[in-house]
Design a protein around this motif. Structure first.
Motif, PDB file in Angstrom:
ATOM      1  N   ARG A  23      63.635 -22.528  17.554  1.00 20.90           N
ATOM      2  CA  ARG A  23      62.523 -23.188  18.758  1.00 20.90           C
ATOM      3  C   ARG A  23      62.985 -25.036  19.195  1.00 20.90           C
ATOM      4  NH1 ARG A  23      58.291 -23.620  15.493  1.00 20.90           N
ATOM      5  NH2 ARG A  23      58.261 -25.296  15.290  1.00 20.90           N
ATOM      6  N   GLY A  24      63.073 -25.882  20.071  1.00 22.32           N
ATOM      7  CA  GLY A  24      63.569 -25.976  20.575  1.00 22.32           C
ATOM      8  C   GLY A  24      64.236 -26.606  21.640  1.00 22.32           C
ATOM      9  N   HIS A  25      65.189 -27.487  22.121  1.00 22.45           N
ATOM     10  CA  HIS A  25      66.139 -27.626  23.356  1.00 22.45           C
ATOM     11  C   HIS A  25      67.493 -28.438  23.199  1.00 22.45           C
ATOM     12  CE1 HIS A  25      66.403 -29.543  27.370  1.00 22.45           C
ATOM     13  NE2 HIS A  25      67.555 -29.251  26.707  1.00 22.45           N
ATOM     14  N   LEU A  26      68.521 -28.498  22.708  1.00 20.20           N
ATOM     15  CA  LEU A  26      69.745 -29.088  22.045  1.00 20.20           C
ATOM     16  C   LEU A  26      70.423 -29.299  23.206  1.00 20.20           C
ATOM     17  CD1 LEU A  26      68.508 -27.074  19.911  1.00 20.20           C
ATOM     18  CD2 LEU A  26      69.823 -28.614  18.409  1.00 20.20           C
ATOM     19  N   ARG A  61      69.192 -23.343  23.857  1.00 17.73           N
ATOM     20  CA  ARG A  61      66.815 -23.155  24.172  1.00 17.73           C
ATOM     21  C   ARG A  61      67.131 -22.134  23.191  1.00 17.73           C
ATOM     22  NH1 ARG A  61      68.140 -25.669  29.592  1.00 17.73           N
ATOM     23  NH2 ARG A  61      66.181 -27.195  29.380  1.00 17.73           N
ATOM     24  N   ASP A  62      65.762 -21.859  23.373  1.00 18.38           N
ATOM     25  CA  ASP A  62      65.204 -21.335  22.096  1.00 18.38           C
ATOM     26  C   ASP A  62      65.672 -19.735  22.150  1.00 18.38           C
ATOM     27  OD1 ASP A  62      63.091 -22.863  22.045  1.00 18.38           O
ATOM     28  OD2 ASP A  62      61.240 -21.281  22.417  1.00 18.38           O
ATOM     29  N   THR A 101      63.431 -35.383  17.226  1.00 16.76           N
ATOM     30  CA  THR A 101      63.822 -35.595  18.626  1.00 16.76           C
ATOM     31  C   THR A 101      64.950 -36.128  18.032  1.00 16.76           C
ATOM     32  OG1 THR A 101      62.120 -35.026  19.695  1.00 16.76           O
ATOM     33  CG2 THR A 101      63.763 -36.298  21.334  1.00 16.76           C
ATOM     34  N   SER A 106      63.395 -29.140  16.984  1.00 18.23           N
ATOM     35  CA  SER A 106      63.744 -28.429  17.103  1.00 18.23           C
ATOM     36  C   SER A 106      63.756 -27.262  15.223  1.00 18.23           C
ATOM     37  CB  SER A 106      65.138 -28.106  17.871  1.00 18.23           C
ATOM     38  OG  SER A 106      65.143 -29.353  18.596  1.00 18.23           O
ATOM     39  N   VAL A 147      68.572 -21.179  17.811  1.00 21.85           N
ATOM     40  CA  VAL A 147      67.715 -21.535  17.905  1.00 21.85           C
ATOM     41  C   VAL A 147      66.552 -21.337  17.866  1.00 21.85           C
ATOM     42  CG1 VAL A 147      66.461 -23.755  19.273  1.00 21.85           C
ATOM     43  CG2 VAL A 147      69.550 -23.501  19.117  1.00 21.85           C
ATOM     44  N   ALA A 164      69.325 -32.560  19.005  1.00 21.08           N
ATOM     45  CA  ALA A 164      68.476 -31.804  19.221  1.00 21.08           C
ATOM     46  C   ALA A 164      67.564 -33.359  20.352  1.00 21.08           C
ATOM     47  CB  ALA A 164      67.269 -31.897  18.072  1.00 21.08           C
ATOM     48  N   THR A 170      64.736 -32.178  21.659  1.00 19.43           N
ATOM     49  CA  THR A 170      63.084 -32.351  21.454  1.00 19.43           C
ATOM     50  C   THR A 170      63.024 -31.484  19.907  1.00 19.43           C
ATOM     51  OG1 THR A 170      62.961 -30.011  20.934  1.00 19.43           O
ATOM     52  CG2 THR A 170      62.633 -30.933  22.919  1.00 19.43           C
ATOM     53  N   GLU A 200      63.883 -28.353  10.117  1.00 17.34           N
ATOM     54  CA  GLU A 200      63.643 -28.832  11.269  1.00 17.34           C
ATOM     55  C   GLU A 200      64.294 -29.983  11.827  1.00 17.34           C
ATOM     56  OE1 GLU A 200      59.476 -30.994  12.582  1.00 17.34           O
ATOM     57  OE2 GLU A 200      59.153 -28.613  11.980  1.00 17.34           O
TER      58      GLU A 200
END
Length: 230
Positions: free
Chosen positions: A55-58, A75-76, A36, A101, A53, A97, A99, A33
């Motif tokens: 989960r998240g936004h990179l 993204r996911d 941010t 992630s 990924v 990252a 968020t 994990e």
């Protein structure tokens, strides 16, 4: 991290891989994990793992002529690091990252094994690589032949295509910051601010709290085509 996160079943690349084959791939992964603003990979860094990924936004970022440039967002279900896994060379871009992630990293040997063992995985990887080549070719052409104003038009249209569009209008919400747009088009925040103000006065965009609306994407496409063809 919850146990249900430790699966590749929701990664589109592995849609054709099921049962024991998928479990073997999962057993090779390291699950992590990221916070941010945490950098996952450094540009020119060592390592050949591929990251998925969950989960998240990179964001994929590189440095061109001393200026940080945003290449794309992840993204996911998406993945990164495949170039180093395939050629063994240093990383071509940095990954940060945006968020919190959840990621799975897979050794290069396992990734290449999946490509050889599963034709659908191979086809998807080739499709992604071709897409990256086209994206970089388009960016190079835009940088060489278009002004900052015109590159901004092109980037706003790309963002519009990824968002909500109705009757030729598109809403970008949440809106990209001026600094982010500058990073995407290879310019400075002040120049982007100036160009957005001009677009607003010309009736091309409207700005409201929490959104930028492209009022006439067809007009913007026509203007961009004329600029590219001059």
């Amino acid at each position: 991290m919850a146990r249900f996160d430790r699966t590749l079943a929701n990664i589109p690349l592995f849609r054709s891989v099921v049962g024991p084959d998928l479990e073997r791939l999962e057993s090779t992964c390291v699950w992590r994990e990221c916070d941010t603003d945490q950098w996952v990979l450094d540009h020119d860094g060592e390592g050949t793992e591929v990251y998925f990924v969950l989960r998240g936004h990179l964001r994929v970022v590189t440095t061109i002529a001393g200026r940080e440039t945003i290449l794309r967002d992840l993204r996911d279900g998406e993945y990164f690091g495949e170039l180093a896994a395939l050629d063994g060379r240093p990383r071509s871009a940095g990954i940060v990252a945006l968020t919190i992630s959840v990621l799975a990293s897979m050794p290069a040997a396992a990734f290449r094994g999946a490509i050889h063992a599963h034709p659908d995985v191979c086809d998807q990887v080739m499709g992604v690589l071709v897409g990256q080549i086209r994206m970089l070719a388009n960016r190079t052409t835009e940088t060489a032949g278009l002004s900052v104003r015109e590159r901004l038009w092109a980037e706003l249209l790309r963002l519009a295509n990824a968002g909500r569009m109705t009757n030729g209008a598109a809403v970008l919400s949440p809106p990209p910051t001026h600094a982010e747009l500058a990073g995407r088009v290879g310019s400075h925040r002040e120049a982007v601010t100036r160009e957005l103000n001009m677009m607003e006065r010309s009736g091309l965009i409207a700005r409201r709290r929490g959104a930028i609306e492209l009022l006439d994407t067809d007009r913007l496409k026509t203007m961009l085509a004329e600029a590219a063809g001059r």
